[in-house]
Design an enzyme around this catalytic site. Structure first.
Site, short mmCIF file in Angstrom:
data_model
loop_
_atom_site.label_atom_id
_atom_site.label_comp_id
_atom_site.label_asym_id
_atom_site.label_seq_id
_atom_site.Cartn_x
_atom_site.Cartn_y
_atom_site.Cartn_z
N HIS A 46 5.73 -95.13 -60.20
CA HIS A 46 6.17 -95.33 -61.58
C HIS A 46 7.67 -95.60 -61.58
O HIS A 46 8.36 -95.24 -60.65
CB HIS A 46 5.94 -94.06 -62.42
CG HIS A 46 4.53 -93.62 -62.47
ND1 HIS A 46 3.99 -92.75 -61.55
CD2 HIS A 46 3.54 -93.92 -63.34
CE1 HIS A 46 2.73 -92.55 -61.84
NE2 HIS A 46 2.43 -93.24 -62.93
N HIS A 133 14.50 -98.15 -60.01
CA HIS A 133 13.91 -98.38 -58.69
C HIS A 133 12.49 -97.83 -58.64
O HIS A 133 12.11 -97.01 -59.48
CB HIS A 133 14.75 -97.72 -57.60
CG HIS A 133 14.65 -96.22 -57.62
ND1 HIS A 133 15.34 -95.45 -58.52
CD2 HIS A 133 13.92 -95.37 -56.87
CE1 HIS A 133 15.04 -94.17 -58.33
NE2 HIS A 133 14.17 -94.10 -57.33
#
Length: 192
Positions: A46, A133
């Site tokens: 995620h 990220h």
């Protein structure tokens, strides 16, 4: 006496399945060249905006109010997944990640606003600057990582595609011996 169960919770952007397939392809390319990494399961990846840790159930509605207020006028974000990197740095890698490009400035602004408003209801602000990220894996021992610095210095393309993020998800994370199991607690669409 009531037993107040704590819930391990975080706020994130869900990654579409087709992007997760591409992330797995990137991981497979890297696995052949880099040793000493504990790889993240693609289905568990995620884009995390805020990790809350263990919270009580009654805090969920307060968090939801803050997030909903901040997402109501946001337009969907176009994000692309590429650029290999490490935290904290290449000399002492602990986390291997794919960076996020595209509407990153808007995403960072949204994350800052949510962080600020969460602080006003008692959640501590993150000390580190937000860096969008996706965690590919965690380094078992920096001394045993072979080939990682060469791959990153060569700046090969590790593109996993692009997608439109349509909202944020509040997730519960249950840690098991097979890895984390994620349950959606709430979804906050970008209605702008």
């Amino acid at each position: 006496m009531t037993d107040k169960k704590l819930i391990r919770t975080f706020l994130a952007i869900d990654i579409p399945e087709e992007i997760k397939v591409q992330i797995e392809n990137v991981q497979n390319r890297l696995k052949a060249a880099v040793k000493g990494i504990r790889w993240t399961r693609p289905e568990g990846i995620h884009l995390t905006l805020k990790f809350f840790g263990n919270i009580s159930e009654n805090q969920i509605s307060n968090i939801s109010s803050v997030v909903e207020k901040n997402t109501v006028n946001v337009r969907p974000l176009t994000l692309n997944v590429s650029t290999l990197g490490t935290f904290p740095n290449l000399k002492r890698p602990r986390v291997l990640w794919l960076g996020i490009g595209g509407s990153v400035e808007r995403l960072s602004d949204l994350q800052r606003e949510i962080e600020r408003d969460l602080e006003s209801i008692g959640f501590q602000r993150e000390n580190r600057a937000f860096k969008a990220h996706l965690t590919l894996g965690r380094v078992k021992s920096p001394k045993n990582v072979k080939g990682l610095s060469e791959i990153i210095k060569n700046e090969e393309i590790y593109d996993a595609g692009s997608f439109d993020a349509g909202g944020l998800t509040l997730l519960k994370s249950d840690l098991t011996s097979q890895g984390a199991i994620y349950t959606k607690l709430a979804y906050f669409p970008f209605d702008g």
